[in-house]
Scaffold this motif. Structure first.
Motif, PDB file in Angstrom:
ATOM      1  N   ILE A  67     -10.446 -10.741  -7.325  1.00 46.33           N
ATOM      2  CA  ILE A  67     -10.683 -11.455  -6.064  1.00 46.33           C
ATOM      3  C   ILE A  67      -9.359 -11.934  -5.469  1.00 46.33           C
ATOM      4  CG2 ILE A  67     -11.721 -13.536  -5.080  1.00 46.33           C
ATOM      5  CD1 ILE A  67     -13.967 -13.205  -7.162  1.00 46.33           C
ATOM      6  N   ARG A  68      -8.489 -12.394  -6.339  1.00 47.60           N
ATOM      7  CA  ARG A  68      -7.191 -12.914  -5.874  1.00 47.60           C
ATOM      8  C   ARG A  68      -6.305 -11.795  -5.312  1.00 47.60           C
ATOM      9  NH1 ARG A  68      -2.900 -15.947  -9.890  1.00 47.60           N
ATOM     10  NH2 ARG A  68      -1.016 -15.466  -8.701  1.00 47.60           N
ATOM     11  N   MET A  69      -6.359 -10.595  -5.910  1.00 47.15           N
ATOM     12  CA  MET A  69      -5.451  -9.521  -5.522  1.00 47.15           C
ATOM     13  C   MET A  69      -6.041  -8.578  -4.472  1.00 47.15           C
ATOM     14  SD  MET A  69      -3.756  -8.514  -9.194  1.00 47.15           S
ATOM     15  CE  MET A  69      -2.552  -7.440  -8.389  1.00 47.15           C
ATOM     16  N   GLU A  70      -7.316  -8.673  -4.200  1.00 45.51           N
ATOM     17  CA  GLU A  70      -7.952  -7.745  -3.259  1.00 45.51           C
ATOM     18  C   GLU A  70      -7.290  -7.742  -1.882  1.00 45.51           C
ATOM     19  OE1 GLU A  70     -12.455  -6.495  -1.749  1.00 45.51           O
ATOM     20  OE2 GLU A  70     -12.105  -8.423  -2.739  1.00 45.51           O
ATOM     21  N   PRO A  71      -6.886  -8.904  -1.343  1.00 42.12           N
ATOM     22  CA  PRO A  71      -6.232  -8.874  -0.027  1.00 42.12           C
ATOM     23  C   PRO A  71      -4.932  -8.079  -0.003  1.00 42.12           C
ATOM     24  CG  PRO A  71      -6.993 -11.090  -0.544  1.00 42.12           C
ATOM     25  CD  PRO A  71      -7.132 -10.285  -1.785  1.00 42.12           C
ATOM     26  N   GLU A  72      -4.315  -7.834  -1.173  1.00 45.95           N
ATOM     27  CA  GLU A  72      -3.059  -7.091  -1.217  1.00 45.95           C
ATOM     28  C   GLU A  72      -3.261  -5.578  -1.143  1.00 45.95           C
ATOM     29  OE1 GLU A  72      -0.535  -8.320  -4.418  1.00 45.95           O
ATOM     30  OE2 GLU A  72      -1.284 -10.387  -4.367  1.00 45.95           O
ATOM     31  N   GLY A  73      -4.529  -5.130  -1.167  1.00 46.50           N
ATOM     32  CA  GLY A  73      -4.795  -3.711  -0.994  1.00 46.50           C
ATOM     33  C   GLY A  73      -5.093  -2.984  -2.293  1.00 46.50           C
ATOM     34  N   LYS A  74      -5.464  -1.702  -2.158  1.00 50.11           N
ATOM     35  CA  LYS A  74      -5.884  -0.916  -3.308  1.00 50.11           C
ATOM     36  C   LYS A  74      -4.750  -0.606  -4.271  1.00 50.11           C
ATOM     37  CE  LYS A  74      -9.955   1.220  -1.224  1.00 50.11           C
ATOM     38  NZ  LYS A  74     -10.676   2.485  -0.921  1.00 50.11           N
ATOM     39  N   GLU A  75      -3.536  -0.541  -3.792  1.00 48.00           N
ATOM     40  CA  GLU A  75      -2.422  -0.270  -4.695  1.00 48.00           C
ATOM     41  C   GLU A  75      -2.261  -1.399  -5.724  1.00 48.00           C
ATOM     42  OE1 GLU A  75       1.152   0.604  -2.672  1.00 48.00           O
ATOM     43  OE2 GLU A  75       0.413   2.452  -1.740  1.00 48.00           O
ATOM     44  N   ALA A  76      -2.446  -2.626  -5.281  1.00 48.78           N
ATOM     45  CA  ALA A  76      -2.364  -3.766  -6.206  1.00 48.78           C
ATOM     46  C   ALA A  76      -3.520  -3.723  -7.205  1.00 48.78           C
ATOM     47  CB  ALA A  76      -2.378  -5.077  -5.420  1.00 48.78           C
ATOM     48  N   LEU A  77      -4.709  -3.365  -6.720  1.00 48.49           N
ATOM     49  CA  LEU A  77      -5.864  -3.286  -7.609  1.00 48.49           C
ATOM     50  C   LEU A  77      -5.700  -2.155  -8.620  1.00 48.49           C
ATOM     51  CD1 LEU A  77      -8.782  -3.925  -5.088  1.00 48.49           C
ATOM     52  CD2 LEU A  77      -7.890  -5.502  -6.819  1.00 48.49           C
ATOM     53  N   ARG A  78      -5.105  -1.042  -8.198  1.00 52.05           N
ATOM     54  CA  ARG A  78      -4.854   0.053  -9.144  1.00 52.05           C
ATOM     55  C   ARG A  78      -3.893  -0.391 -10.245  1.00 52.05           C
ATOM     56  NH1 ARG A  78      -4.155   3.365  -4.266  1.00 52.05           N
ATOM     57  NH2 ARG A  78      -6.168   4.389  -3.835  1.00 52.05           N
ATOM     58  N   GLY A  79      -2.899  -1.169  -9.875  1.00 48.31           N
ATOM     59  CA  GLY A  79      -1.973  -1.690 -10.875  1.00 48.31           C
ATOM     60  C   GLY A  79      -2.678  -2.577 -11.883  1.00 48.31           C
ATOM     61  N   LEU A  80      -3.594  -3.414 -11.413  1.00 52.12           N
ATOM     62  CA  LEU A  80      -4.361  -4.280 -12.301  1.00 52.12           C
ATOM     63  C   LEU A  80      -5.254  -3.450 -13.220  1.00 52.12           C
ATOM     64  CD1 LEU A  80      -5.247  -7.155 -13.122  1.00 52.12           C
ATOM     65  CD2 LEU A  80      -6.976  -7.023 -11.305  1.00 52.12           C
ATOM     66  N   LEU A  81      -5.944  -2.468 -12.659  1.00 51.27           N
ATOM     67  CA  LEU A  81      -6.845  -1.619 -13.444  1.00 51.27           C
ATOM     68  C   LEU A  81      -6.088  -0.851 -14.523  1.00 51.27           C
ATOM     69  CD1 LEU A  81      -9.591  -0.228 -13.963  1.00 51.27           C
ATOM     70  CD2 LEU A  81      -9.018   1.378 -12.117  1.00 51.27           C
ATOM     71  N   ARG A  82      -4.993  -0.205 -14.143  1.00 49.13           N
ATOM     72  CA  ARG A  82      -4.262   0.640 -15.096  1.00 49.13           C
ATOM     73  C   ARG A  82      -3.579  -0.192 -16.182  1.00 49.13           C
ATOM     74  NH1 ARG A  82      -1.696   4.970 -10.697  1.00 49.13           N
ATOM     75  NH2 ARG A  82      -3.735   5.670  -9.903  1.00 49.13           N
TER      76      ARG A  82
END
Length: 427
Positions: A67-82
């Motif tokens: 929720i905190r990183m979602e505004p930063e876009g999918k690239e940030a979320l991919r970094g979190l996931l990986r």
């Protein structure tokens, strides 16, 4: 409130479909194995659950940071996931390696005749470390359909696999454990499918202080999960160690059936936690949310406990067969204890969302008390059940008193400070 209710209904249906498949799996295995082998399987399965207990916090922690990183876009979320997938894959591999080094001790303690089931249990534990990662991202993105299906598909695939491997081909304890591995692998693939827009593409490295923040937030959530998992599984392990093989099998049946009272309303917490966390962060009142979740938990968990308490023999006969009828007294106690723990767990989740951690002392003392009682009184499965009941009742009573006298006041003070007021200004 209507949105909260809709989310509760969706998650309740999907996650409890998974719980239904879990119990259908237990009923299938219970009817396919003799009581002694059924006790062996549930002792190994409970040990796998205990070993992977830390992973129960991953969806909550990752959802919060998603929720905190979602505004930063999918690239940030991919970094979190990986990053999360890499770290937990390495952790699972380490657990498997350490477990193989200690497998003879595990085999001896649980009185398991062969090495194969122990190694399968370790493999199930290791792969279970990975599964919560995509579920936590889905939860944070509020993709509740994918989150729910990812949870229940593991149970459905395990049931189908057990019907083939255990009921039809007769592979026994090993087949039941292998079915669990197949279920987790299938569910992992489905969860990643719902995150396919994040699986492929460029990723942004996590902020330098992100892992430290995740670590500090994880500590109380992890301790809460470990203590609850201990209360929900150590009784089975201790019963297998101290009781006769037949008594441990009868207790396993009572424990498996009685835990429905805990898991049936447990899905509601997946909606309660983010709702209360969001309200707490904004300084809003969340008492109505707590009251609604508590009422639904009493209705679901308490209702099931009432049915099993009034008519244990017909329930056992219908689900497990006549050879388990001697477990009726233990079932009454276990199902009541689990209903009490379900209510207590609503308070635990509410407190975690509000960053109130004092109740953890009560939870830890209750677990220690249960272990002590079972160590002292274990002649029959009913004595083990009495120990569980005493611990659950004490935990709920003490937590309720603490929450009303200490926890609630601390929450009110913090909310008033966040709204720009002090206690003196209010008075």
């Amino acid at each position: 409130m209507k949105r909260f209710l809709r989310q509760n209904v969706l998650i309740l249906v999907l996650l409890n479909s998974g719980n239904l498949f879990n119990y259908m799996f237990q009923f299938l295995v219970g009817r396919s194995l003799p009581p002694q082998d059924f006790g062996v399987f549930n002792a190994l399965n409970s040990l796998a659950v205990l070993a992977s207990a830390p992973m129960i916090v991953v969806p909550l922690v990752l959802s919060r940071f998603t929720i905190r990183m979602e505004p930063e876009g999918k690239e940030a979320l991919r970094g979190l996931l990986r990053t999360a997938l890499l770290l937990l894959t390495l952790a699972g591999a380490a657990v498997f390696l350490l477990g193989t080094l200690a497998h003879t001790g595990i085999q001896s303690y649980l009185h398991v005749d062969s090495t194969g089931p122990v190694l399968l249990m370790l493999a199930l534990t290791s792969i279970s470390f990975i599964m919560p990662v995509p579920l936590g991202i889905l939860m944070g993105l509020q993709r509740f359909t994918g989150f729910g299906l990812g949870n229940c598909s593991s149970s459905a695939i395990r049931l189908i696999s057990a019907a083939l491997l255990v009921a039809m081909l007769g592979h026994g304890v090993g087949g039941a454990l292998l079915s669990g591995i197949i279920g987790v692998v299938g569910a992992l693939g489905l969860a990643l499918f719902f995150l396919r827009d994040l699986v492929i593409g460029p990723a942004k490295p996590l902020p330098a202080n992100m892992l430290r923040q995740v670590g500090w937030y994880t500590v109380p959530v992890l301790l809460n999960a470990a203590l609850i998992m201990g209360l929900g599984n150590l009784d089975l392990v201790l019963a297998r160690h101290y009781c006769t093989p037949e008594a441990s099998g009868h207790y396993a049946m009572a424990a498996v059936l009685g835990r429905i009272a805990f898991f049936l309303p447990n899905a509601l917490l997946m909606v309660l936690f983010p709702e209360v966390a969001k309200s707490s962060a904004s300084g809003e009142e969340s008492g109505k949310t707590l009251a609604l979740s508590m009422g639904l938990t009493l209705l679901l968990g308490g209702g099931f406990a009432l049915v099993c308490g009034l008519w244990p023999e017909p329930v056992i006969l219908a689900l497990f067969g006549p050879e388990y009828l001697a477990s009726a007294p233990a079932l009454r106690l276990v199902v009541t204890a689990m209903a009490l723990m379900a209510v207590a767990n609503v308070l635990f989740t509410y407190c975690l969302a509000c960053s109130l951690y004092g109740y953890l002392w009560i939870l830890g003392a209750g677990l220690a008390g249960m272990i002590t009682l079972i160590t002292m009184f274990h002649a029959t499965e009913t004595q083990v059940a009495w120990s569980l009941f005493a611990a659950a009742a004490s935990i709920l009573a003490a937590t309720t008193v603490w929450f009303l006298l200490v926890g609630k006041k601390a929450e009110v003070r913090r909310r008033m400070v966040m709204n720009g007021h002090t206690m003196e200004e209010t008075s």
